[in-house]
Design a protein around this motif. Structure first.
Motif, PDB file in Angstrom:
ATOM      1  N   PHE A  14       0.745  -1.403  -0.467  1.00 20.05           N
ATOM      2  CA  PHE A  14      -0.307  -0.029  -0.276  1.00 20.05           C
ATOM      3  C   PHE A  14       0.585   1.175  -0.376  1.00 20.05           C
ATOM      4  N   PHE A  15       1.935   1.392   1.450  1.00 20.29           N
ATOM      5  CA  PHE A  15       2.807   2.700   0.773  1.00 20.29           C
ATOM      6  C   PHE A  15       3.484   2.584  -0.304  1.00 20.29           C
ATOM      7  N   ILE A  16       4.196   2.173  -0.838  1.00 21.05           N
ATOM      8  CA  ILE A  16       5.076   2.269  -1.717  1.00 21.05           C
ATOM      9  C   ILE A  16       4.405   2.483  -2.809  1.00 21.05           C
ATOM     10  N   HIS A  17       3.009   1.706  -3.523  1.00 21.04           N
ATOM     11  CA  HIS A  17       2.538   2.207  -4.259  1.00 21.04           C
ATOM     12  C   HIS A  17       1.607   3.875  -4.291  1.00 21.04           C
ATOM     13  N   ALA A  18       1.298   3.788  -3.222  1.00 20.68           N
ATOM     14  CA  ALA A  18       0.464   5.054  -2.856  1.00 20.68           C
ATOM     15  C   ALA A  18       1.678   6.306  -2.750  1.00 20.68           C
ATOM     16  N   PHE A  19       2.610   6.338  -2.597  1.00 20.51           N
ATOM     17  CA  PHE A  19       4.023   7.217  -2.064  1.00 20.51           C
ATOM     18  C   PHE A  19       4.363   7.162  -3.754  1.00 20.51           C
ATOM     19  N   CYS A  20       4.667   6.598  -4.767  1.00 21.22           N
ATOM     20  CA  CYS A  20       4.683   6.557  -6.261  1.00 21.22           C
ATOM     21  C   CYS A  20       3.522   7.464  -6.788  1.00 21.22           C
ATOM     22  N   MET A  21       2.226   7.396  -6.450  1.00 25.01           N
ATOM     23  CA  MET A  21       1.608   8.246  -6.557  1.00 25.01           C
ATOM     24  C   MET A  21       1.273   9.188  -6.610  1.00 25.01           C
ATOM     25  N   LEU A  22       1.707   9.335  -5.381  1.00 25.63           N
ATOM     26  CA  LEU A  22       1.738  10.965  -4.599  1.00 25.63           C
ATOM     27  C   LEU A  22       3.199  12.018  -5.651  1.00 25.63           C
ATOM     28  N   GLU A  23       3.920  10.655  -5.796  1.00 24.44           N
ATOM     29  CA  GLU A  23       5.604  12.053  -5.759  1.00 24.44           C
ATOM     30  C   GLU A  23       4.802  11.989  -7.277  1.00 24.44           C
ATOM     31  N   SER A  24       3.984  11.280  -8.335  1.00 28.41           N
ATOM     32  CA  SER A  24       3.350  11.670  -9.278  1.00 28.41           C
ATOM     33  C   SER A  24       2.628  13.188  -9.380  1.00 28.41           C
ATOM     34  N   THR A  25       1.841  13.299  -8.985  1.00 27.87           N
ATOM     35  CA  THR A  25       0.942  14.277  -8.447  1.00 27.87           C
ATOM     36  C   THR A  25       1.583  15.068  -7.932  1.00 27.87           C
ATOM     37  N   VAL A  26       2.559  14.849  -7.362  1.00 29.62           N
ATOM     38  CA  VAL A  26       3.164  16.665  -6.787  1.00 29.62           C
ATOM     39  C   VAL A  26       4.095  17.153  -8.503  1.00 29.62           C
ATOM     40  N   LEU A  27       4.924  16.021  -9.162  1.00 29.27           N
ATOM     41  CA  LEU A  27       5.222  16.319 -10.623  1.00 29.27           C
ATOM     42  C   LEU A  27       4.047  17.067 -11.299  1.00 29.27           C
ATOM     43  N   LEU A  28       3.070  17.152 -11.058  1.00 26.40           N
ATOM     44  CA  LEU A  28       2.318  17.589 -12.043  1.00 26.40           C
ATOM     45  C   LEU A  28       2.298  19.169 -10.983  1.00 26.40           C
ATOM     46  N   ALA A  29       1.517  19.165 -10.604  1.00 30.21           N
ATOM     47  CA  ALA A  29       1.079  20.506  -9.578  1.00 30.21           C
ATOM     48  C   ALA A  29       2.423  22.026  -9.552  1.00 30.21           C
ATOM     49  N   MET A  30       3.754  20.872  -9.454  1.00 31.66           N
ATOM     50  CA  MET A  30       5.233  21.693 -10.281  1.00 31.66           C
ATOM     51  C   MET A  30       5.529  21.615 -11.255  1.00 31.66           C
ATOM     52  N   ALA A  31       4.356  20.804 -12.325  1.00 31.97           N
ATOM     53  CA  ALA A  31       4.677  21.451 -14.047  1.00 31.97           C
ATOM     54  C   ALA A  31       3.811  23.057 -14.020  1.00 31.97           C
ATOM     55  N   PHE A  32       3.000  21.902 -13.021  1.00 30.41           N
ATOM     56  CA  PHE A  32       1.550  23.136 -12.860  1.00 30.41           C
ATOM     57  C   PHE A  32       2.319  24.970 -12.615  1.00 30.41           C
ATOM     58  N   ASP A  33       2.852  24.994 -11.644  1.00 32.95           N
ATOM     59  CA  ASP A  33       4.223  25.889 -11.086  1.00 32.95           C
ATOM     60  C   ASP A  33       4.402  26.582 -11.889  1.00 32.95           C
ATOM     61  N   CYS A  34       5.173  25.438 -12.640  1.00 36.20           N
ATOM     62  CA  CYS A  34       5.828  26.499 -13.492  1.00 36.20           C
ATOM     63  C   CYS A  34       5.445  26.913 -14.807  1.00 36.20           C
ATOM     64  N   TYR A  35       4.489  26.603 -14.960  1.00 31.69           N
ATOM     65  CA  TYR A  35       3.504  27.242 -16.107  1.00 31.69           C
ATOM     66  C   TYR A  35       3.083  28.446 -15.921  1.00 31.69           C
ATOM     67  N   VAL A  36       2.508  28.121 -14.609  1.00 33.40           N
ATOM     68  CA  VAL A  36       1.854  29.521 -14.178  1.00 33.40           C
ATOM     69  C   VAL A  36       3.462  30.893 -13.875  1.00 33.40           C
ATOM     70  N   ALA A  37       3.921  29.816 -13.052  1.00 31.83           N
ATOM     71  CA  ALA A  37       5.422  31.404 -13.443  1.00 31.83           C
ATOM     72  C   ALA A  37       6.155  31.979 -15.051  1.00 31.83           C
ATOM     73  N   ILE A  38       5.805  30.822 -15.831  1.00 37.82           N
ATOM     74  CA  ILE A  38       6.050  31.661 -17.594  1.00 37.82           C
ATOM     75  C   ILE A  38       4.974  32.180 -17.880  1.00 37.82           C
ATOM     76  N   CYS A  39       3.868  31.485 -17.974  1.00 36.67           N
ATOM     77  CA  CYS A  39       2.486  32.259 -18.961  1.00 36.67           C
ATOM     78  C   CYS A  39       1.985  32.699 -18.241  1.00 36.67           C
ATOM     79  N   HIS A  40       1.792  33.395 -16.837  1.00 38.28           N
ATOM     80  CA  HIS A  40       1.788  34.002 -16.169  1.00 38.28           C
ATOM     81  C   HIS A  40       2.151  34.530 -14.298  1.00 38.28           C
ATOM     82  N   PRO A  41       2.899  35.249 -15.624  1.00 40.32           N
ATOM     83  CA  PRO A  41       4.639  35.421 -13.440  1.00 40.32           C
ATOM     84  C   PRO A  41       3.591  36.394 -12.915  1.00 40.32           C
ATOM     85  N   LEU A  42       2.721  37.667 -13.645  1.00 39.63           N
ATOM     86  CA  LEU A  42       2.408  38.284 -12.299  1.00 39.63           C
ATOM     87  C   LEU A  42       1.202  38.241 -12.147  1.00 39.63           C
TER      88      LEU A  42
END
Length: 328
Positions: free
Chosen positions: A112-140
């Motif tokens: 449970f924990f191994i696979h849940a942590f892998c899914m958590l990491e994937s979600t965080v990487l998606l959130a970080m991609a969104f952060d990059c998008y906001v920082a570059i496309c909508h910096p203000l």
């Protein structure tokens, strides 16, 4: 587990043992190299602890780093540390002592924990991609879009998503009958490796495992790809080459981490090829998937992110200065 755990477990050296215990196998065909294989495992485990703890300490003690990208990085480091603790000690016990015995409940918990942590990491990487998008496309709008409450909600959503997707796993496994071998052809309790031991119809488990992997890896990779497509459009509109380089540099660390994290994740789909993929290759890929990204992620961010690199150097320099003063 079901009542069929009353059957004896088959292991290389034991025939009459506690039937509620599974046996994690070492890496078939590479038994003579176990001591040598334990060296990179120790190295990666140590690098994971040192690197991620350093990231957490530096970000926590530097107010200037209290920004969305670094807060997401702290979440990623916490997940990597937890995942490493879930796997490395047992893996070393198997390589050093052949201590592959694991109780059914501990096996389900590890799964449970191994696979849940892998899914958590994937979600965080998606959130970080969104952060990059906001920082570059909508910096203000960055400060108003990714506020601390929003980041906290994203963190909660990641935990809920990973937990809910993995919650059916122990119950589905518990409904299976293990009437033959209890020897798991793996170094940890990976979902499909345990399912393969069951008798009877395992299609619900197989469909569930593939669906969960596709929902996480497929959906997250699609959304990350879409974010970077929009980022590429915005970068190409910039007239200054220097501005383009700076914008791309903002995403450099995240792109490297994505490649490190998702490339080994494709090992999940080697189950689809059955015997075409040798067992030892699959087990090695599975361990690379769990050991390599947590060790390399802090290195990538430490090397490619100037703010973290400068503050890590400053922390070590201040530590050396205190040591010199103490010796005087």
């Amino acid at each position: 587990m079901s009542s069929t755990l009353g059957h004896n477990m088959e292991s290389p050296n034991h025939t009459d043992v506690d039937p509620s215990v599974f046996f994690l196998l070492d890496i078939p065909g590479l038994e003579q190299f176990h001591v040598w294989l334990s060296l990179p495992v120790c190295g990666l485990g140590t690098a994971t602890i040192v690197g991620n703890v350093t990231i957490l300490v530096v970000v926590a003690t530097e107010p200037v780093l209290h920004k969305p990208v670094y807060l997401f990085l702290c979440v990623l480091s916490t997940i990597d540390l937890a995942a490493s603790v879930s796997t490395v000690p047992k893996l070393l016990a198997i390589l050093w002592c052949g201590a592959g015995h694991i109780s059914a409940s501990a096996c389900l918990a590890q799964m449970f924990f191994i696979h849940a942590f892998c899914m958590l990491e994937s979600t965080v990487l998606l959130a970080m991609a969104f952060d990059c998008y906001v920082a570059i496309c909508h910096p203000l709008c960055c400060a108003t879009i990714l506020t601390d409450p929003i980041i906290a909600r994203i963190g909660v959503a990641a935990v809920v998503r990973g937990s809910l997707l993995m919650l059916p796993c122990p119950f589905l496994i518990g409904c299976l009958n293990f009437c033959q071998s209890h020897v798991i052809l793996h170094t940890y309790c990976e979902h499909m490796a345990v399912v393969k031991l069951a008798c009877g119809d395992t299609r619900p488990n197989r469909v569930y495992g593939l669906t969960a992997a596709l929902l996480v890896i497929g959906v997250d990779l699609f959304c990350i790809g879409l974010s970077y497509a929009l980022i590429a459009q915005a970068v190409l509109r910039l007239l200054s080459h220097e501005a383009q380089s700076k914008a791309l540099g903002t995403c450099g660390s995240h792109v490297c981490v994505i490649l490190i994290s998702y490339t080994p994740a494709l090992f999940f789909f080697t189950h689809c090829f059955g015997r075409l993929v040798p067992v030892h290759i699959h087990i090695l890929l599975a361990n690379v998937y769990l050991l390599l990204p947590p060790a390399l992620n802090p290195v990538v961010y430490g090397v490619k992110t100037k703010e973290i690199r400068k503050r890590v150097v400053r922390v070590f320099q201040s530590g050396q200065g205190m040591g010199i003063k103490a010796s005087e």
